[in-house]
Design a protein around this motif. Structure first.
Motif, PDB file in Angstrom:
ATOM      1  N   PHE A 145       0.992   6.625  -7.065  1.00 23.23           N
ATOM      2  CA  PHE A 145      -0.011   7.449  -6.999  1.00 23.23           C
ATOM      3  C   PHE A 145      -0.551   9.054  -6.248  1.00 23.23           C
ATOM      4  CE2 PHE A 145      -0.436   2.982  -8.999  1.00 23.23           C
ATOM      5  CZ  PHE A 145      -0.534   3.690 -10.653  1.00 23.23           C
ATOM      6  N   GLY A 146       0.376   8.645  -5.413  1.00 22.54           N
ATOM      7  CA  GLY A 146      -0.207  10.179  -4.555  1.00 22.54           C
ATOM      8  C   GLY A 146      -1.404   9.921  -3.744  1.00 22.54           C
ATOM      9  N   LYS A 147      -2.071   8.354  -4.098  1.00 22.04           N
ATOM     10  CA  LYS A 147      -2.737   7.815  -2.682  1.00 22.04           C
ATOM     11  C   LYS A 147      -2.567   6.216  -2.210  1.00 22.04           C
ATOM     12  CE  LYS A 147      -7.055   8.512  -5.637  1.00 22.04           C
ATOM     13  NZ  LYS A 147      -5.998   9.643  -6.625  1.00 22.04           N
ATOM     14  N   GLY A 148      -3.369   5.939  -1.334  1.00 25.06           N
ATOM     15  CA  GLY A 148      -2.883   4.618  -0.898  1.00 25.06           C
ATOM     16  C   GLY A 148      -3.809   3.931  -1.396  1.00 25.06           C
ATOM     17  N   LEU A 149      -4.523   2.473  -1.910  1.00 26.08           N
ATOM     18  CA  LEU A 149      -5.323   2.151  -1.987  1.00 26.08           C
ATOM     19  C   LEU A 149      -6.300   1.823  -0.277  1.00 26.08           C
ATOM     20  CD1 LEU A 149      -4.241  -1.013  -4.253  1.00 26.08           C
ATOM     21  CD2 LEU A 149      -5.544   0.746  -4.970  1.00 26.08           C
ATOM     22  N   VAL A 150      -5.028   2.046   0.752  1.00 30.49           N
ATOM     23  CA  VAL A 150      -6.010   1.997   1.891  1.00 30.49           C
ATOM     24  C   VAL A 150      -5.519   3.146   1.752  1.00 30.49           C
ATOM     25  CG1 VAL A 150      -5.882   1.702   4.751  1.00 30.49           C
ATOM     26  CG2 VAL A 150      -5.381   0.105   2.768  1.00 30.49           C
ATOM     27  N   PRO A 157      10.306  15.051  12.068  1.00 31.81           N
ATOM     28  CA  PRO A 157      11.588  13.874  12.245  1.00 31.81           C
ATOM     29  C   PRO A 157      10.403  13.244  13.577  1.00 31.81           C
ATOM     30  CG  PRO A 157      12.350  16.142  12.538  1.00 31.81           C
ATOM     31  CD  PRO A 157      11.412  16.570  11.465  1.00 31.81           C
ATOM     32  N   ASN A 158      10.202  13.491  14.524  1.00 25.81           N
ATOM     33  CA  ASN A 158       9.154  13.749  15.556  1.00 25.81           C
ATOM     34  C   ASN A 158       8.580  12.571  15.900  1.00 25.81           C
ATOM     35  OD1 ASN A 158      10.789  16.044  16.942  1.00 25.81           O
ATOM     36  ND2 ASN A 158       9.716  16.541  16.330  1.00 25.81           N
ATOM     37  N   ALA A 159       8.052  12.125  14.352  1.00 23.72           N
ATOM     38  CA  ALA A 159       7.330  11.696  14.057  1.00 23.72           C
ATOM     39  C   ALA A 159       6.634  10.534  12.572  1.00 23.72           C
ATOM     40  CB  ALA A 159       5.055  11.882  14.602  1.00 23.72           C
ATOM     41  N   THR A 160       5.952   9.477  12.530  1.00 22.74           N
ATOM     42  CA  THR A 160       6.277   9.082  11.900  1.00 22.74           C
ATOM     43  C   THR A 160       5.399   9.147  10.862  1.00 22.74           C
ATOM     44  OG1 THR A 160       5.275   6.860  10.679  1.00 22.74           O
ATOM     45  CG2 THR A 160       4.771   7.062  12.250  1.00 22.74           C
ATOM     46  N   THR A 161       5.555   9.964   9.297  1.00 24.39           N
ATOM     47  CA  THR A 161       5.486  10.338   8.027  1.00 24.39           C
ATOM     48  C   THR A 161       4.670   9.909   7.190  1.00 24.39           C
ATOM     49  OG1 THR A 161       6.284  12.687   8.894  1.00 24.39           O
ATOM     50  CG2 THR A 161       5.633  12.568   6.971  1.00 24.39           C
ATOM     51  N   PRO A 162       3.717   8.676   7.480  1.00 29.70           N
ATOM     52  CA  PRO A 162       3.641   7.768   6.102  1.00 29.70           C
ATOM     53  C   PRO A 162       3.287   8.675   4.546  1.00 29.70           C
ATOM     54  CG  PRO A 162       1.483   8.442   7.253  1.00 29.70           C
ATOM     55  CD  PRO A 162       2.661   9.449   8.317  1.00 29.70           C
ATOM     56  N   GLN A 163       2.815   9.824   4.416  1.00 34.87           N
ATOM     57  CA  GLN A 163       2.737  10.611   3.817  1.00 34.87           C
ATOM     58  C   GLN A 163       2.884  12.125   3.613  1.00 34.87           C
ATOM     59  OE1 GLN A 163      -1.172   9.350   1.960  1.00 34.87           O
ATOM     60  NE2 GLN A 163      -1.338  10.782   0.625  1.00 34.87           N
ATOM     61  N   ASN A 219       1.043  -1.040  -0.287  1.00 31.52           N
ATOM     62  CA  ASN A 219      -0.050  -0.610  -0.453  1.00 31.52           C
ATOM     63  C   ASN A 219       0.991   1.563  -0.521  1.00 31.52           C
ATOM     64  OD1 ASN A 219      -2.838   1.040  -0.103  1.00 31.52           O
ATOM     65  ND2 ASN A 219      -1.584   2.235   2.421  1.00 31.52           N
ATOM     66  N   ARG A 220       1.895   1.138   0.915  1.00 33.05           N
ATOM     67  CA  ARG A 220       2.587   2.419   0.533  1.00 33.05           C
ATOM     68  C   ARG A 220       3.428   2.101  -0.515  1.00 33.05           C
ATOM     69  NH1 ARG A 220       2.976   3.688   5.979  1.00 33.05           N
ATOM     70  NH2 ARG A 220       3.231   2.004   7.319  1.00 33.05           N
ATOM     71  N   ILE A 221       3.715   2.154  -1.171  1.00 35.85           N
ATOM     72  CA  ILE A 221       4.769   1.928  -2.503  1.00 35.85           C
ATOM     73  C   ILE A 221       3.200   2.253  -3.430  1.00 35.85           C
ATOM     74  CG2 ILE A 221       5.003   0.417  -4.136  1.00 35.85           C
ATOM     75  CD1 ILE A 221       6.884  -1.976  -2.218  1.00 35.85           C
TER      76      ILE A 221
END
Length: 992
Positions: free
Chosen positions: A735-740, A886-892, A728-730
């Motif tokens: 595509f700029g957005k995930g399937l989720v 950098p202080n928290a996970t950034t998925p997008q 989903n990340r890949i």
């Protein structure tokens, strides 16, 4: 849980009756005397709607499981049961109910119930895991096993297109036509490398009419080092990479770059994703079991864990927050689960319990994290060596052998010197005579005013001025002025300051200005007269402040400079000082080179007032011939000094092992639950294990910390989350957005997949292709779905305004890193060499604090992935253009459009500087080719006729406004302005 009112009516009148007698049916007692009490007084706060303290009392399972303090009842033992204790507030347990005590009869009924074994016929509701039932958890879409779905029948060979077309057909839509080739290569090149294609690459692709033309482009880009820099940055976003620790003084992490570069290299090498995750969780364990060429990279990989944010002032005291950050990041980044929400209580929405959280917490608490330093403890520690212990032992053995040999020689010399000193000291007791003595108070001084007018000496006799601390060691720096004048004869003079000041470190003993050697002696007299053997230049970084010493004290030192030296106090220039040890004397001695008479003058002054007392001093004359004895002792000292210099040179060239900011194994142990997340309030011990919803597998015996087992659980092929989350990340980054659409949350609060069959097909394909990310890139990018044009189709937009069905390719703006790298590429300034360590100040100089934290940004023309990332202060450029936090996970990344971004293009020196360089490259071309050069730099194409006319008109208008600019500079200024227009345009900033 609701109960029929007839139960309450039937039994409420019985509450006042006596407790059941021994032998009565326990079930009848529960229904008659216990259930009504629980319904009336307990279920409101400890039932299905609310669970104070994590406790439920509406079922047998509830009180057996217990709350934050563990099981609430011990059947058969009411005195040991927390619930019974709470009824009366016994043993410090808070009284329950809080708004009024039960009657004596009610309490007796409950006590009898527990005493009789706590029989409870209530089965309650289904078993629960966190915020859902076990059945609901098992049936949740992301917890179901990944089963490879059948590919819908469709024209074409790419399975992705078949799934997408099937969804589109259901909405009476279809794919858009393919993008033109120039758009496609620009899209793919930025997508995989974060850089623009070169004009030559575009030209080659446009000329290649073979069916494999685009596949060749994709393969070329995947083989480029720039690919790892681009996609490594996505991972660094996810794992909240930073070059500082994040606590209140934000200490630097000088070795963090090794992990950054490891990620980039691993991505370039297409390390299988399961191995990629395993090494980050337990690379050091794997490396130790089979040391080979991968030892150092695997140790470096655990920097993922070590880079967890630190908190507070004294970070060891808040380590539980660092573990929370780690668990939260592992959960979201690897599993798409918000495990961190279970720190204080069971998850409110997902199948994660507080016990799950502390089972993982125990794994981290059995691990030693590298220490970055903090305000009260400035220096880093526990950094991890990058060489296997056995190999390091082989490397360092020759050095250790040489060092041991030197140490043995020094020990032998010390023993010989000790023997000589004892003999010398014994003879001194019979030949020594005190000429003067005294004590100076704190801040005071004394002169030698009670000495004989003339003193007869013979060559080889010795005068010794000793300075000793008083009981409080009050005077540590003591000024010495000592003058010896020959009476008669050649009337020579010996002055301590004049004789030794200009070349103090020439030797000890030191010569005089008359050419005599070994006249002045600097001695440690605590155990006998031993020459001070250690020389030191420029003490405290002050030029000209030199010393002879033994350790830090005792010492003889001089400020050889003309100006005062501000150190521990202000030391006057051109002066000699002594500093006694806290446990004994230091001495300056004069070995007479003449036979005759002398006159002695001088003074002693406290050069560092402020202690409770001063120093004592004594001037002695030794009448026997001491020269030979002293020279014998000095000979041993000189040999020791030579050995010490040899030893220092050896130590200076000692093998130095590289280290990483990483983790290593510590003492394995389980931990107790932190009640409500408070480490000061502990509940029951939780064994280290896997998440209960996935089986709760316990660690095997002698498993160590459990990190390797955790990595195995996460990357197991039957884990339904890991592959789904990564594919989903890949997809998202293509595509700029995930399937989720919630890439870090596959739980109840996240979004369901828009194309669940496609997601599972990609996940199963990912695992089948041995977790190859590059293979997944090829699958996606060679699809017609990816190669669509981005043109808006009004008919399709009416049906699917957000393009959730992928009927076109969504346009996107360049990320902050892509924008900066593209500006440097256009100007020809981009340094493509990989980045290394940042030029942090030496660790010995660190004194960062809450009020003066580390906050430096280092200039660089390297790719933006190599820029320093400071946790407590965002990089000015990346902060403006939506860089990762950098202080928290950034998925997008966020995608903001704010006025300050436009102001940047108008005013920023960096942007203006790059524009000027782009213009200069264009102006270096012949005039007809200048616009072509400018457009190639910005857009990798030549201008249209319309654009040429517009550009020329702009240059003419702009030049006319430059009335205050010298004529010779107007062309440069106008072309720089045109470059700024192009580099701030949508075609430069956006990707179709």
């Amino acid at each position: 849980m609701c109960y029929p009112s007839r139960w309450v009516v039937a039994f409420v009148g019985l509450l006042g009756g006596a407790a059941t007698t021994r032998g009565a049916d326990p079930t009848d007692h529960f229904e008659a005397k216990v259930r009504p009490v629980l319904v009336q007084h307990c279920i409101k706060c400890h039932g299905p709607e609310k669970q104070k303290g994590g406790l439920r009392l509406d079922s047998k399972t509830g009180w057996q499981t217990g709350g934050e303090s563990g099981p609430s009842l011990v059947p058969g033992k009411p005195a040991e049961s927390l619930l019974i204790k709470a009824l009366s507030g016994a043993d410090g347990v808070s009284q329950m109910p809080p708004n009024g005590k039960l009657t004596a009869a009610e309490i007796a009924a409950l006590e009898q119930w527990v005493k009789d074994g706590a029989v409870d016929p209530r089965m309650g509701g289904p078993a629960r895991l966190g915020g859902v039932t076990a059945a609901e958890a098992k049936d949740w879409w992301s917890f179901r096993s990944v089963i490879r779905p059948a590919v819908p029948k469709s024209a074409g060979t790419n399975a992705i297109d078949a799934f997408i077309r099937a969804k589109l057909a259901g909405a009476n839509l279809n794919l858009s036509p393919a993008a033109d080739k120039r758009t496609l290569i620009r899209r793919a090149t930025y997508d995989l490398t974060g850089l623009p294609p070169t004009p030559q690459e575009i030209e080659a692709f446009l000329k290649d009419d073979s069916p494999e033309a685009f596949a060749k482009v994709v393969d070329r880009l995947l083989a480029s080092p720039a690919y790892g820099e681009r996609w490594g940055r996505h991972w660094l976003d996810l794992v909240r990479y930073a070059d500082t620790a994040g606590e209140n003084s934000d200490h630097p992490l000088p070795h963090a770059w090794r992990y950054r570069n490891w990620v980039i290299d691993a991505v370039n090498r297409d390390v299988p994703y399961d191995e990629f995750l395993r090494d980050q969780l337990a690379g050091d364990i794997v490396a130790a079991r089979n040391p080979n060429e991968k030892y150092a990279p695997r140790v470096v990989a655990t920097g993922f864990l070590a880079l967890a944010r630190r908190f507070g002032h004294d970070i060891d005291k808040d380590i539980h927050l660092t573990y929370e950050d780690t668990i939260d990041t592992v959960g979201k980044a690897f599993l798409g689960l918000t495990i961190g929400c279970a720190r204080c209580h069971d998850h409110k929405y997902d199948a994660i319990t507080a016990k799950d959280y502390y089972a993982l917490y125990g794994i981290l608490d059995s691990t030693k994290f590298a220490f970055p330093g903090c305000e009260p403890q400035q220096r880093p520690r526990d950094l991890v060596p990058l060489m296997p212990p056995a190999e390091w032992d082989r490397v360092v053995k020759p050095y250790k052998d040489k060092l041991a040999n030197l140490d043995a020689q020094q020990a032998h010399l010390r023993a010989e010197q000790t023997k000589l000193v004892r003999e010398l000291k014994a003879r001194a007791e019979t030949t020594g005579r005190v000429l003067a003595r005294g004590e100076i108070p704190d801040g005071g001084e004394q002169v030698f005013d009670k000495l004989p007018a003339e003193i007869e000496v013979r060559a080889g006799q010795f005068l010794q001025l000793s300075v000793t601390p008083l009981k409080n060691h009050g005077a540590d720096s003591t000024l010495i002025e000592w003058d010896i004048a020959e009476v008669g004869g050649k009337e020579r003079r010996w002055n301590l300051t004049a004789d030794v000041l200009d070349d103090l470190l020439a030797g000890n003993p030191h010569g005089d200005t008359h050419g005599n050697k070994r006249v002045w002696w600097f001695l440690d007299t605590r155990d006998g007269p031993i020459p001070l053997s250690e020389s030191a230049r420029d003490l405290s970084g002050k030029p000209g402040l030199n010393a002879w010493r033994n350790g830090d004290t005792p010492s003889v030192f001089a400020n050889c400079a003309k100006e005062p030296a501000p150190v521990w106090t202000k030391l006057p220039g051109r002066s000699v000082f002594v500093h006694p040890g806290p446990n004994g004397n230091v001495a300056v001695g004069w070995l007479s080179p003449v036979d005759g008479k002398i006159r002695i003058t001088g003074r002693i002054r406290d050069a560092h007032p402020g202690g409770p007392d001063g120093v004592g001093w004594v001037l002695e004359r030794f009448t026997g011939e001491r020269g030979a004895d002293l020279l014998a002792v000095a000979g041993k000292s000189e040999k020791q000094q030579a050995l010490e210099r040899e030893r220092a040179a050896l130590v200076g060239s000692a093998p130095v092992q590289d280290v990483a900011f990483a983790v290593m194994e510590s003492t394995p142990h389980d931990v107790k639950v932190h009640l409500r997340g408070d480490p000061e309030k502990l509940g029951p011990v939780v064994p280290r294990r896997w998440l209960e919803v996935f089986g709760g597998e316990l660690l095997p015996a002698k498993a160590g910390s459990g990190r390797l087992e955790l990595a195995g659980w996460i990357t197991a092929k039957n884990n339904p989350l890991t592959a789904r989350v990564m594919v989903n990340r890949i997809w998202l980054h293509h595509f700029g957005k995930g399937l989720v659409k919630t890439p870090n949350d596959f739980g109840a609060r996240g979004s369901a997949p828009s194309h669940p069959e496609l997601l599972d097909w990609l996940a199963s394909e990912f695992v089948e292709k041995k977790w190859s990310v590059k293979a997944l890139h090829r699958q996606i990018m060679l699809s017609a779905t990816y190669q669509q044009a981005s043109v808006l189709r009004p008919d399709a937009a009416k049906i699917d305004a957000n393009n959730d069905l992928y009927w076109r390719f969504d346009r996107r703006r360049l990320s902050g890193e892509e924008l900066r790298d593209s500006l440097l590429t256009a100007s020809g300034q981009l340094d493509r060499k990989p980045g290394g360590a940042h030029p942090f100040p030496p660790e010995a100089s660190w004194s960062y604090s809450q009020h003066v934290p580390f906050s430096t940004f280092y200039e660089s023309d390297k790719r933006s992935v190599y820029l320093i990332s400071v946790r407590n202060r965002r990089h000015p450029f990346l902060g403006l253009f939506d860089g990762a936090d950098p202080n928290a996970t950034t998925p997008q990344r966020q995608d903001t459009t704010v006025p300050t971004q436009a102001l940047y293009f108008l005013n920023d020196p960096f942007f203006h500087g790059q524009s000027e360089k782009v213009a200069a490259h264009a102006l270096a071309k012949p005039e007809p080719a200048r616009l072509d050069e400018l457009f190639r730099a910005a857009f990798q194409r030549t201008p249209t006729a319309k654009e040429q006319d517009a550009a020329n008109a702009f240059l003419k208008r702009y030049t006319a406004t430059l009335t205050e600019t010298p004529p010779a500079d107007r062309t440069k200024a106008a072309w720089a302005a045109l470059a700024r227009v192009l580099l701030a345009s949508n075609e430069f900033l956006y990707l179709d």
